[in-house]
Design a protein around this motif. Structure first.
Motif, PDB file in Angstrom:
ATOM      1  N   LEU A  71       7.246 -39.723   9.771  1.00 36.74           N
ATOM      2  CA  LEU A  71       7.228 -40.937   8.956  1.00 36.74           C
ATOM      3  C   LEU A  71       5.960 -41.741   9.209  1.00 36.74           C
ATOM      4  O   LEU A  71       5.339 -42.265   8.270  1.00 36.74           O
ATOM      5  CB  LEU A  71       8.460 -41.791   9.251  1.00 36.74           C
ATOM      6  CG  LEU A  71       9.823 -41.213   8.845  1.00 36.74           C
ATOM      7  CD1 LEU A  71      10.937 -42.141   9.274  1.00 36.74           C
ATOM      8  CD2 LEU A  71       9.880 -40.972   7.348  1.00 36.74           C
ATOM      9  N   LEU A  72       5.571 -41.851  10.482  1.00 32.45           N
ATOM     10  CA  LEU A  72       4.346 -42.577  10.831  1.00 32.45           C
ATOM     11  C   LEU A  72       3.138 -41.964  10.139  1.00 32.45           C
ATOM     12  O   LEU A  72       2.321 -42.671   9.528  1.00 32.45           O
ATOM     13  CB  LEU A  72       4.141 -42.560  12.349  1.00 32.45           C
ATOM     14  CG  LEU A  72       2.819 -43.132  12.852  1.00 32.45           C
ATOM     15  CD1 LEU A  72       2.794 -44.647  12.698  1.00 32.45           C
ATOM     16  CD2 LEU A  72       2.591 -42.735  14.317  1.00 32.45           C
ATOM     17  N   GLY A  73       3.025 -40.644  10.191  1.00 29.60           N
ATOM     18  CA  GLY A  73       1.895 -39.968   9.583  1.00 29.60           C
ATOM     19  C   GLY A  73       1.863 -40.119   8.072  1.00 29.60           C
ATOM     20  O   GLY A  73       0.805 -40.329   7.475  1.00 29.60           O
ATOM     21  N   TRP A  74       3.029 -40.020   7.441  1.00 30.76           N
ATOM     22  CA  TRP A  74       3.082 -40.167   5.989  1.00 30.76           C
ATOM     23  C   TRP A  74       2.659 -41.572   5.568  1.00 30.76           C
ATOM     24  O   TRP A  74       1.909 -41.742   4.601  1.00 30.76           O
ATOM     25  CB  TRP A  74       4.493 -39.868   5.479  1.00 30.76           C
ATOM     26  CG  TRP A  74       4.877 -38.427   5.647  1.00 30.76           C
ATOM     27  CD1 TRP A  74       4.041 -37.369   5.893  1.00 30.76           C
ATOM     28  CD2 TRP A  74       6.198 -37.887   5.589  1.00 30.76           C
ATOM     29  NE1 TRP A  74       4.760 -36.203   5.995  1.00 30.76           N
ATOM     30  CE2 TRP A  74       6.079 -36.489   5.805  1.00 30.76           C
ATOM     31  CE3 TRP A  74       7.461 -38.435   5.378  1.00 30.76           C
ATOM     32  CZ2 TRP A  74       7.190 -35.640   5.807  1.00 30.76           C
ATOM     33  CZ3 TRP A  74       8.569 -37.605   5.383  1.00 30.76           C
ATOM     34  CH2 TRP A  74       8.435 -36.219   5.593  1.00 30.76           C
ATOM     35  N   ARG A  75       3.149 -42.555   6.305  1.00 36.16           N
ATOM     36  CA  ARG A  75       2.774 -43.936   5.964  1.00 36.16           C
ATOM     37  C   ARG A  75       1.283 -44.167   6.178  1.00 36.16           C
ATOM     38  O   ARG A  75       0.623 -44.836   5.378  1.00 36.16           O
ATOM     39  CB  ARG A  75       3.604 -44.908   6.792  1.00 36.16           C
ATOM     40  CG  ARG A  75       5.066 -45.012   6.345  1.00 36.16           C
ATOM     41  CD  ARG A  75       5.800 -46.062   7.131  1.00 36.16           C
ATOM     42  NE  ARG A  75       7.133 -46.310   6.589  1.00 36.16           N
ATOM     43  CZ  ARG A  75       8.255 -46.193   7.293  1.00 36.16           C
ATOM     44  NH1 ARG A  75       8.210 -45.817   8.571  1.00 36.16           N
ATOM     45  NH2 ARG A  75       9.421 -46.455   6.731  1.00 36.16           N
ATOM     46  N   ARG A  76       0.754 -43.633   7.269  1.00 36.67           N
ATOM     47  CA  ARG A  76      -0.678 -43.793   7.536  1.00 36.67           C
ATOM     48  C   ARG A  76      -1.522 -43.131   6.448  1.00 36.67           C
ATOM     49  O   ARG A  76      -2.644 -43.556   6.183  1.00 36.67           O
ATOM     50  CB  ARG A  76      -1.027 -43.210   8.903  1.00 36.67           C
ATOM     51  CG  ARG A  76      -0.641 -44.100  10.075  1.00 36.67           C
ATOM     52  CD  ARG A  76      -0.994 -43.419  11.389  1.00 36.67           C
ATOM     53  NE  ARG A  76      -0.852 -44.319  12.518  1.00 36.67           N
ATOM     54  CZ  ARG A  76      -1.019 -43.965  13.785  1.00 36.67           C
ATOM     55  NH1 ARG A  76      -1.335 -42.698  14.087  1.00 36.67           N
ATOM     56  NH2 ARG A  76      -0.891 -44.848  14.760  1.00 36.67           N
ATOM     57  N   ALA A  77      -0.985 -42.083   5.845  1.00 35.11           N
ATOM     58  CA  ALA A  77      -1.710 -41.384   4.790  1.00 35.11           C
ATOM     59  C   ALA A  77      -1.547 -42.070   3.434  1.00 35.11           C
ATOM     60  O   ALA A  77      -2.066 -41.588   2.427  1.00 35.11           O
ATOM     61  CB  ALA A  77      -1.229 -39.938   4.699  1.00 35.11           C
ATOM     62  N   GLY A  78      -0.793 -43.189   3.413  1.00 31.27           N
ATOM     63  CA  GLY A  78      -0.653 -43.952   2.192  1.00 31.27           C
ATOM     64  C   GLY A  78       0.613 -43.702   1.406  1.00 31.27           C
ATOM     65  O   GLY A  78       0.797 -44.271   0.326  1.00 31.27           O
ATOM     66  N   ALA A  79       1.500 -42.849   1.923  1.00 33.58           N
ATOM     67  CA  ALA A  79       2.749 -42.576   1.211  1.00 33.58           C
ATOM     68  C   ALA A  79       3.741 -43.720   1.416  1.00 33.58           C
ATOM     69  O   ALA A  79       3.725 -44.411   2.433  1.00 33.58           O
ATOM     70  CB  ALA A  79       3.358 -41.264   1.696  1.00 33.58           C
ATOM     71  N   GLU A  80       4.614 -43.884   0.448  1.00 29.07           N
ATOM     72  CA  GLU A  80       5.687 -44.881   0.532  1.00 29.07           C
ATOM     73  C   GLU A  80       6.988 -44.168   0.849  1.00 29.07           C
ATOM     74  O   GLU A  80       7.300 -43.132   0.262  1.00 29.07           O
ATOM     75  CB  GLU A  80       5.807 -45.633  -0.797  1.00 29.07           C
ATOM     76  CG  GLU A  80       6.920 -46.660  -0.831  1.00 29.07           C
ATOM     77  CD  GLU A  80       7.101 -47.294  -2.196  1.00 29.07           C
ATOM     78  OE1 GLU A  80       8.109 -48.024  -2.380  1.00 29.07           O
ATOM     79  OE2 GLU A  80       6.258 -47.038  -3.093  1.00 29.07           O
ATOM     80  N   ILE A  81       7.760 -44.708   1.791  1.00 25.44           N
ATOM     81  CA  ILE A  81       9.043 -44.124   2.181  1.00 25.44           C
ATOM     82  C   ILE A  81      10.150 -45.015   1.640  1.00 25.44           C
ATOM     83  O   ILE A  81      10.157 -46.230   1.874  1.00 25.44           O
ATOM     84  CB  ILE A  81       9.181 -43.994   3.712  1.00 25.44           C
ATOM     85  CG1 ILE A  81       7.946 -43.337   4.331  1.00 25.44           C
ATOM     86  CG2 ILE A  81      10.457 -43.221   4.058  1.00 25.44           C
ATOM     87  CD1 ILE A  81       7.683 -41.932   3.884  1.00 25.44           C
ATOM     88  N   CYS A  82      11.100 -44.428   0.918  1.00 26.51           N
ATOM     89  CA  CYS A  82      12.257 -45.187   0.451  1.00 26.51           C
ATOM     90  C   CYS A  82      13.521 -44.474   0.926  1.00 26.51           C
ATOM     91  O   CYS A  82      13.696 -43.277   0.703  1.00 26.51           O
ATOM     92  CB  CYS A  82      12.246 -45.363  -1.066  1.00 26.51           C
ATOM     93  SG  CYS A  82      12.043 -43.848  -2.019  1.00 26.51           S
ATOM     94  N   PHE A  83      14.369 -45.197   1.628  1.00 28.70           N
ATOM     95  CA  PHE A  83      15.592 -44.624   2.182  1.00 28.70           C
ATOM     96  C   PHE A  83      16.770 -44.835   1.234  1.00 28.70           C
ATOM     97  O   PHE A  83      16.839 -45.830   0.514  1.00 28.70           O
ATOM     98  CB  PHE A  83      15.909 -45.261   3.538  1.00 28.70           C
ATOM     99  CG  PHE A  83      14.867 -45.004   4.593  1.00 28.70           C
ATOM    100  CD1 PHE A  83      14.737 -43.751   5.166  1.00 28.70           C
ATOM    101  CD2 PHE A  83      14.003 -46.013   4.997  1.00 28.70           C
ATOM    102  CE1 PHE A  83      13.778 -43.501   6.130  1.00 28.70           C
ATOM    103  CE2 PHE A  83      13.034 -45.774   5.963  1.00 28.70           C
ATOM    104  CZ  PHE A  83      12.922 -44.525   6.524  1.00 28.70           C
ATOM    105  N   PHE A  84      17.683 -43.872   1.256  1.00 26.36           N
ATOM    106  CA  PHE A  84      18.930 -44.006   0.506  1.00 26.36           C
ATOM    107  C   PHE A  84      20.050 -43.376   1.314  1.00 26.36           C
ATOM    108  O   PHE A  84      19.806 -42.541   2.198  1.00 26.36           O
ATOM    109  CB  PHE A  84      18.824 -43.361  -0.879  1.00 26.36           C
ATOM    110  CG  PHE A  84      18.703 -41.855  -0.855  1.00 26.36           C
ATOM    111  CD1 PHE A  84      19.814 -41.051  -1.076  1.00 26.36           C
ATOM    112  CD2 PHE A  84      17.482 -41.237  -0.612  1.00 26.36           C
ATOM    113  CE1 PHE A  84      19.707 -39.668  -1.059  1.00 26.36           C
ATOM    114  CE2 PHE A  84      17.365 -39.850  -0.596  1.00 26.36           C
ATOM    115  CZ  PHE A  84      18.478 -39.066  -0.818  1.00 26.36           C
TER     116      PHE A  84
END
Length: 434
Positions: free
Chosen positions: A261-274
């Motif tokens: 999750l840290l890496g994805w966010r650092r790469a500019g991705a948005e995380i949405c939980f459900f």
């Protein structure tokens, strides 16, 4: 920035109890404590986060290269006064092959320049504990033992016998923890109950802290810490599989490595939980859906009745990629058989059916090669990960494999997982990609 690594000669020696107690006790003293976990155990790192109030990351020298290990260590240590690493299994236990990539606690200690604090379960022995500790201290000259914490001591006499023998081999004793049946964490079929599911967790951590602070010289232990070898590297373990990533998160789906999750966010991705258990579908504007591992077998009836979730997942998969790991893989299949033998229909996006009634422990590293292009990488991409489950495959169905994989011992790679259209899944959890 200084730190140390908590290790033991074997599994079950008290590493987690001591590590969590130290993290919380030193935090209560006003220190900002960072934490990391050696190896692929994703449950312990969540407890670290609860004990320290900061994110904890898994560092794995088998699945991660040096830049990724050093960068994540630096992130865990950022703005902290002390870093505490918790080892796995016995100090030198790891995968076969090159020592620098064997995943052992000793290898991580060397890579990070951390001294080792050895937790010794001395129940059933006294002076012999010194021989065990001396062996750990001399087995690899590059592994530096700072000292010992005795665990499960029977009384003052017992402590004197073990401590005096340890003094003869030049190893200080930082403390001695008496046997206390109340100082335990609950367990479940895959090990510890998850942090989020542990009742009165804060009170339990405070009790651990009080227990450890009473019996361990925290000042001496803090003084034994040594500077951390880390790097500001921000290398990603796995490139984001989409710009907006829908991630299932609740009691049924919770095993996703924080460093991903840290890496994805650092790469500019948005995380949405459900939450599938709350009958929530993946957000329709997401580019990719990830179903992590967890405990779907404990919630199979509820998942089978979550119509909005299942219908929404099927609609999402008709247009966009979906991937399931372990429990997520089970939920993507046709049926999930629970512990009582009841068959529950799942999403039916893959032809596999799984069973928790017929159990078999499967455990180990996985080196997997993708067999076709997909959201997780192109054909031929290598994913390094870990498998840990008791569920079995009842019927695999006719879907082609997701990847070809072998364990840490090598050998011929064999088909694993399933894929159909945009949907993929397997029992192994991805730690990083080569």
């Amino acid at each position: 920035m200084k730190g140390f690594l908590i290790a033991a000669p074997r599994s079950g020696g008290g590493k987690t109890t001591v590590a969590l107690g130290l993290m919380r006790a030193l935090r209560q003293r006003g220190l900002r404590v960072g934490a990391v976990k050696n190896g692929p155990d994703y449950i312990d790192s969540a407890f670290h986060g609860a004990a320290t109030g900061r994110p904890s990351f898994n560092l794995d020298s088998w699945a991660m290269d040096d830049a990724l290990v050093a960068g994540l260590a630096a992130t865990a240590a950022e703005d902290a006064d002390l870093l505490i690493a918790e080892g796995a299994m016995g100090l030198f236990d790891g995968a076969p092959g090159e020592q620098a990539r064997n995943g052992s606690s000793a290898t991580l200690a060397k890579k990070l320049g951390l001294p080792v604090v050895l937790v010794l379960d001395v129940s059933g022995q006294a002076q012999t504990a010194a021989a065990v500790a001396h062996g750990c201290a001399t087995f690899d000259a590059d592994v530096k033992l700072a000292g010992v914490i005795l665990n499960k001591v029977g009384g003052e006499r017992h402590v004197r016998l073990a401590a005096s023998a340890l003094e003869t081999v030049g190893l200080p004793v930082f403390g001695a923890l008496p046997r206390d049946a109340k100082i335990v964490l609950p367990e479940r079929h895959l090990g510890l109950v998850q942090a989020a599911d542990t009742s009165d967790l804060e009170a339990k951590l405070d009790a651990l802290a009080g227990f450890v602070a009473t019996h361990v010289d925290l000042d001496a232990l803090h003084a034994a810490a040594r500077p951390l070898c880390s790097s500001p590297s921000r290398k990603n373990a796995l490139e984001p599989p989409g710009q907006k990533i829908a991630v299932a998160r609740d009691a049924a789906f919770s095993f996703l490595y924080p460093h991903l999750l840290l890496g994805w966010r650092r790469a500019g991705a948005e995380i949405c939980f459900f939450s599938p258990l709350q009958d929530e579908p993946p957000p329709g504007d997401a580019d990719f859906c990830w179903l992590p591992g967890g405990y779907p077998e404990l919630h199979a009836r509820r998942l089978a009745n979550a119509r909005k979730f299942l219908d929404g997942l099927r609609a999402f998969a008709s247009k966009k990629p979906v991937h399931g790991e372990c429990g997520g893989y089970m939920a993507l299949g046709e049926f999930l058989v629970d512990a009582e033998g009841v068959r529950h229909p799942m999403a039916g996006l893959l032809s596999v059916s799984t069973s928790f009634a017929k159990r078999k422990l499967t455990l180990g590293y996985r080196n997997a090669t993708l067999v076709t292009d997909g959201a997780l990488g192109p054909r031929g991409k290598i994913l390094l990960g870990h498998e840990f489950h008791h569920a079995t495959i009842e019927t695999l169905g006719d879907d082609p494999a997701f990847a070809l994989a072998c364990d840490a011992h090598g050998g011929e790679k064999k088909p694993v997982g399933s894929r159909r259209g945009r949907v993929t899944g397997s029992f192994f959890h991805v730690i990083s990609a080569e």
